[in-house]
Design an enzyme around this catalytic site. Sequence first.
Site, mmCIF file in Angstrom:
data_model
loop_
_atom_site.group_PDB
_atom_site.id
_atom_site.type_symbol
_atom_site.label_atom_id
_atom_site.label_comp_id
_atom_site.label_asym_id
_atom_site.label_seq_id
_atom_site.Cartn_x
_atom_site.Cartn_y
_atom_site.Cartn_z
ATOM 1 N N GLY A 1 -29.271 47.390 8.247
ATOM 2 C CA GLY A 1 -30.589 46.756 8.274
ATOM 3 C C GLY A 1 -30.928 46.346 9.688
ATOM 4 N N GLY A 2 -31.866 45.406 9.823
ATOM 5 C CA GLY A 2 -32.296 44.968 11.132
ATOM 6 C C GLY A 2 -31.213 44.248 11.902
ATOM 7 N N TYR A 3 -30.214 43.716 11.180
ATOM 8 C CA TYR A 3 -29.129 42.967 11.817
ATOM 9 C C TYR A 3 -28.096 43.881 12.445
ATOM 10 C CZ TYR A 3 -27.054 44.351 7.404
ATOM 11 O OH TYR A 3 -26.620 45.095 6.336
ATOM 12 N N ASP B 1 -31.814 32.350 4.206
ATOM 13 C CA ASP B 1 -32.077 33.741 3.825
ATOM 14 C C ASP B 1 -31.366 34.089 2.519
ATOM 15 O OD1 ASP B 1 -33.351 36.166 4.170
ATOM 16 O OD2 ASP B 1 -31.807 37.006 5.474
#
Length: 404
Positions: A140-142, A257
Site C-alpha cells: 500500500g502507500g506505506y 487508523d
Amino acid sequence: MAGGFLAEKTGVLGLPVYVLLAIAASLLVACVILALRFLRRRAAARVKHASGLIPSSNKEIAADRAPEGGAGEVEVEVEEEKKGLVGVDKGNGGKGWGESSSSLEAAERMGNIGWGRWYSVAELEAATGGFSAGNVIGEGGYGVVYRGVLPDLSVVAVKNLLNNKGQAEEEFKVEVEAIGKVRHKNLVGLVGYCAEGAKRMLVYEYMDNGNLERWLHGDVGLVSPLTWDIRMKIAIGTAKGIAYLHEGLEPKVVHRDIKSSNILLDKHWNPKVSDFGLAKLLGTDSSFVTTRVMGTFGYVAPEYACTGMLNESSDVYSFGVLLMEIISGRCPVDYSRPPGEVNLVTWFKGMVGSRHGEEVVDPSMEIQPSPRAWKRVLLVCLRCADLDAEKRLKMGQIVHMLEG
C-alpha cells in the site's frame, strides 16, 4: 655502563632504576586501557541515544503517509498544536537516520537492545528471498510487506517502508515508540527493526490468515468462512487490543487508523491490531491533541475530520464502523451500491431506525445469529458511531457489552 645505571638503587624504597621504569610502564598501559574502556562505553551510550528509539524529549510524533488510492487515506492540513503529547525525539542532533549509519551499524552489532532485535538489510534480504514478488503478502502507500523465514526457521512479516518525503523515517519512529515495548495478545508483536542507510524496515510476527479485509471482501466463495461466532471472536479480541491502548498504557495510545486491513488473524481466528504508523501518544494532562487529519476514508470520526481534534473517541468511532463492517460484510464506502447505501454508517443507522435491523446481517453466513445476539451488537455499533463524541462508549465498556 647503561646496565650499571639501571641497576643503581634509588631513594624510593631502595628499588633499582629498572624496577621503577617497569612499574611506570605498567601504570601507563593500565591508564591507556581504562581510557579506551571509558571511550567505548561513551560511544555505546551515544549509539543508543542517536538511534532515536529512546525518547529524550516531549516532541510531537508526526506521521504523514502517502494515499493508498481508492477509498484510500485522507490527509487534511490542520494547524499543529502540542497539547502535552508525549512523543519521540529525533535524536542525533536533529540529523536524519541516514546520517547516523555508523551508529546504527554499531547498534546492529549490539544485537538485542531491550525490546527488539536489529537486523541488517542482508539478513532480511536472505529471509525474504531477495524481497521476491512471490513473498509479497501486502502492499500500500506505506510500503510492501514480505513473508520471511529467519535462520532459526521462525516465520516473520517484514514491512519495507517507502521513503516518501522522509515518511519512512517518521513512521519507523512512531511504530517503535508506540508499540515496540508493548506486549498484548491482541496487538501484533514487533520482533525487530532494520535501519541501514536509507532503508527502514519493521519485522513483525507472522499471522497465518492475513488480514480481516481479505475474508470480508475477498473472493472466499458464496458461503463466508466467518461464522457469527468467529466474527464475534474477532470483534471482541480487537476491542480488547484497543482498550489496552486506551486504558492499559500511560501515556495512552490513539491508533488513528482502525480498519479491517489492519486487523490481522492467526490460524485460529484470533485478531491482532497492527500498523501503528499513524498512532499518537496522549499524555495524562491532555484530553485531546490537535493534529493533521489522517486516517482512512469511511472510518474517520466526523468531529476529528472537521476540527483535527483527536482523542480515544476517534478510535471508538472507527471501531464502530469496523463492527458494522464485520456483521454486515459491507465496505465502509461502496460506490457500486445504490445512492442510499454507499455510506455504510448512514445505511446501517437507517435500517436499524426503520426496524429492519435483521437485514444488516451478512447474508453470506450459512447460519444466522439469534435476534438477541445481533440486537446486542447493533446497539454497540450505534453507541460507538454516535455523532456526539461525548456519548460514545469507552473501549472497556464495549468489551463488556460484546462479551454480554
